[in-house]
Design an enzyme around this catalytic site. Structure first.
Site, PDB file in Angstrom:
ATOM      1  N   LYS A 110       0.810  -1.221   0.000  1.00 36.51           N
ATOM      2  CA  LYS A 110       0.000   0.000   0.000  1.00 36.51           C
ATOM      3  C   LYS A 110       0.845   1.273   0.000  1.00 36.51           C
ATOM      4  CE  LYS A 110      -3.201  -2.967   0.005  1.00 36.51           C
ATOM      5  NZ  LYS A 110      -3.759  -3.378  -1.287  1.00 36.51           N
ATOM      6  N   HIS A 112     -16.106  -4.552   6.869  1.00 33.65           N
ATOM      7  CA  HIS A 112     -15.317  -4.532   5.629  1.00 33.65           C
ATOM      8  C   HIS A 112     -15.795  -5.528   4.593  1.00 33.65           C
ATOM      9  CE1 HIS A 112     -12.837  -1.655   7.652  1.00 33.65           C
ATOM     10  NE2 HIS A 112     -12.593  -2.499   8.622  1.00 33.65           N
ATOM     11  N   ARG A 147      -7.796  -6.839  -9.784  1.00 37.61           N
ATOM     12  CA  ARG A 147      -8.565  -8.011 -10.190  1.00 37.61           C
ATOM     13  C   ARG A 147      -9.954  -7.572 -10.656  1.00 37.61           C
ATOM     14  NH1 ARG A 147      -9.283  -7.304  -4.690  1.00 37.61           N
ATOM     15  NH2 ARG A 147     -11.490  -6.987  -4.184  1.00 37.61           N
TER      16      ARG A 147
HETATM   17  C1  MV4 Z   1      -9.664   4.908   5.978  1.00 35.91           C
HETATM   18  C2  MV4 Z   1     -10.792   5.372   6.672  1.00 35.91           C
HETATM   19  C3  MV4 Z   1     -10.769   6.685   7.109  1.00 35.91           C
HETATM   20  N1  MV4 Z   1      -9.697   7.445   6.874  1.00 35.91           N
HETATM   21  N2  MV4 Z   1      -8.614   5.713   5.756  1.00 35.91           N
HETATM   22  C4  MV4 Z   1     -11.071   0.388   5.564  1.00 35.91           C
HETATM   23  C5  MV4 Z   1     -10.805  -0.575   4.481  1.00 35.91           C
HETATM   24  C6  MV4 Z   1      -9.623  -0.073   3.776  1.00 35.91           C
HETATM   25  N3  MV4 Z   1      -9.792  -0.321   2.382  1.00 35.91           N
HETATM   26  C7  MV4 Z   1      -9.533   1.363   4.093  1.00 35.91           C
HETATM   27  N4  MV4 Z   1     -10.461   1.592   5.157  1.00 35.91           N
HETATM   28  C8  MV4 Z   1     -10.636   2.819   5.681  1.00 35.91           C
HETATM   29  N5  MV4 Z   1      -9.604   3.669   5.487  1.00 35.91           N
HETATM   30  C9  MV4 Z   1      -8.639   6.949   6.190  1.00 35.91           C
HETATM   31  N6  MV4 Z   1      -7.595   7.732   5.979  1.00 35.91           N
HETATM   32  C10 MV4 Z   1     -11.873   4.515   6.868  1.00 35.91           C
HETATM   33  C11 MV4 Z   1     -11.803   3.213   6.365  1.00 35.91           C
HETATM   34  C12 MV4 Z   1     -12.956   2.412   6.563  1.00 35.91           C
HETATM   35  C13 MV4 Z   1     -13.720   1.973   5.461  1.00 35.91           C
HETATM   36  C14 MV4 Z   1     -13.371   2.286   4.152  1.00 35.91           C
HETATM   37  C15 MV4 Z   1     -14.112   1.851   3.081  1.00 35.91           C
HETATM   38  C16 MV4 Z   1     -15.260   1.113   3.308  1.00 35.91           C
HETATM   39  C17 MV4 Z   1     -15.634   0.794   4.581  1.00 35.91           C
HETATM   40  C18 MV4 Z   1     -14.872   1.223   5.683  1.00 35.91           C
HETATM   41  C19 MV4 Z   1     -15.269   0.911   6.978  1.00 35.91           C
HETATM   42  C20 MV4 Z   1     -14.508   1.318   8.033  1.00 35.91           C
HETATM   43  C21 MV4 Z   1     -13.348   2.063   7.830  1.00 35.91           C
END
Ligand code: MV4
Length: 448
Positions: free
Chosen positions: A116, A235, A291
């Site tokens: 990442k 998630h 993917r």
């Molecule tokens: C974050 C965020 C808030 N701020 N990054 C969770 C999965 C991963 N793909 C990235 N995620 C998150 N990153 C920052 N800087 C909140 C999440 C997150 C989230 C993101 C997408 C879909 C669902 C989520 C559920 C909880 C937290």
């Protein structure tokens, strides 16, 4: 073009690939574990090879067995589907080394996006807007504090080897930073064998918007708009739609062009998804998936394209069958993921499906490997069907979803269908006014 391809997957996605291949006149090889001898993908493929015992690590993740299955059957290419080996750069490299075509991006591109920190740096350099935070990794607490001074709180500490919600720790203040940093590193080390972490500003209530991109591997690329996948639990996406209810044509074109240029510049091949958090009208890159995604059918519905056919075409060195100007959003599509799970715990509910009936009619697509009498094995993901509806606009798609949910019959196991029947009636779903936190809050107030 290839004449024979092997599908290194199971369930609905294996059927999805077999269908595209068959329309292209290609013959298909299924691989399966001993738990899947009676699975639909085995029945539907032209040939099938058993690659090991039930646990995925011994079968669907068994690289040497899959390579052997290609050599025995003369398959010229492997489609990995999603999950399993689909984003495993070492697997893609081994496939290439055996002169078999991996239907997907190069091992190098998979590797870049799988780390990442490298993904973030690459995207930033390509002009894609990223979440404010560290440039590169954060190796010690002193540096973490220095980044925090610049970025401010709240912050999130993320594992470079993480993704999809694994390996993240929130720090709301300077006092919390030390614990967040240490535990994120320790967990990353234990989970991924890699303790590298980075920092991002924490966004409080964003939406999850992802852009579908597609490249031919020769520097040409297009985008196919966005999907809003904010409705998720732990998630795991639950409900996805295209277009995003808050994204207008101008915004789509703007972020789409940024993503298209990025993937064209790196010579990306095949389908990819660039994930963003979207808050107050701004996009912030978080990850790229290299993917085909579970929710690709909503994009197929609104753009009228077959993404798997396109993947196979470019893997065979053919040009994409459409250009950006051919791609227009038509109507609205919604997907719900039907899992064999018992509510309210969402605990797996494997077992025999005594009766199965898929909904049909205009604008309804049910992608599933179920059949009457099929026994869902306990070893794999609980996804048993994807219901995708398409309408001329969002209200029509919702009405169609409601109608189609009423037609589905899956007897013998518990499923998430009753949840969707309630969920889709909620005000936030009806209006499209939800964030990534909405479902978990809604579930707390709807424990039944
Ligand atoms: C974050 C965020 C808030 N701020 N990054 C969770 C999965 C991963 N793909 C990235 N995620 C998150 N990153 C920052 N800087 C909140 C999440 C997150 C989230 C993101 C997408 C879909 C669902 C989520 C559920 C909880 C937290």
């Amino acid at each position: 073009m290839f004449s024979k391809i092997l599908i290194a997957n199971r369930g609905e996605i294996a059927l999805r690939v077999i269908r595209a291949a068959r329309e292209m006149g290609l013959s298909t090889i299924a691989v399966h574990s001993t738990a899947d001898s009676d699975a639909m993908h085995v029945r539907m493929a032209d040939e099938a090879i058993c690659i090991g015992p039930p646990p995925a690590t011994s079968s669907y993740l068994n690289v040497s067995a899959i390579i052997s299955a290609c050599e025995i059957t003369g398959a010229e290419a492997i489609h990995p589907g999603y999950g399993f080996l689909s984003e495993n750069a070492s697997f893609a490299q081994i496939v290439e080394d055996h002169k078999i075509k991996f239907i997907g991006p190069s091992a190098a591109h998979i590797r870049i996006m799988g780390d990442k920190i490298t993904a973030r740096e690459t995207m930033k350099n390509l002009g894609v807007p990223c979440v404010p935070g560290s440039d590169g990794g954060v190796a010690d607490l002193r540096f973490a504090r220095a980044v925090a001074e610049q970025t401010g709180f709240p912050l999130i500490v993320k594992a470079t080897a993480g993704g999809g919600g694994r390996g993240m720790k929130l720090a709301r203040s300077l006092e919390e930073l030390e614990t967040a940093f240490r535990t994120a590193r320790a967990e990353a080390k234990a989970t991924f064998g890699n303790d590298k972490v980075y920092l991002e500003k924490y966004l409080g209530a964003p939406r999850h918007i992802e852009v579908q991109v597609f490249g031919d591997g020769k520097g040409n690329a297009v985008h196919l708009g966005e999907r809003d996948c904010s409705i998720q639990r732990r998630h795991q996406k639950v409900f996805e739609e295209a277009p995003g209810p808050t994204i207008d044509a101008e915004t789509r074109a703007r972020i789409g062009e940024i993503c298209t240029r990025a993937v064209a510049d790196i010579g990306y091949e095949g389908a990819g998804t660039i994930e963003f958090l979207y808050e107050n009208g701004a996009f912030y890159f978080i990850e790229m998936n290299t993917r085909l995604q579970v929710e690709h059918p909503v994009t197929e519905a609104v753009f009228g394209v077959d993404l798997v056919r396109e993947q196979i075409r470019v893997a065979a060195g053919k040009p994409m069958s459409f250009a950006q100007e051919d791609l227009q959003v038509n109507g609205h599509a919604i997907e719900v993921r039907v899992n064999a799970e018992k509510l309210p715990e969402f605990s797996p509910s494997p077992g025999r499906v005594t009766q199965y009936h898929a909904p049909g009619g205009l604008g309804v697509r049910m992608d599933s490997a179920l059949y009457d009498g099929y026994s869902i094995p306990p070893y794999y993901d609980s996804l048993i069907a994807k219901l995708i509806v398409h309408g001329r606009d969002r209200p029509e798609a919702l009405a169609r979803l409601n109608r189609a949910l009423g037609e589905v019959i899956v007897d013998g196991v518990d499923t998430t269908i009753p949840l969707f029947r309630e969920l889709m009636l909620a005000e936030a779903v009806q209006t499209g006014d939800y964030t990534i936190h909405w479902l978990e809050q809604w579930l707390e107030s709807h424990p039944g």
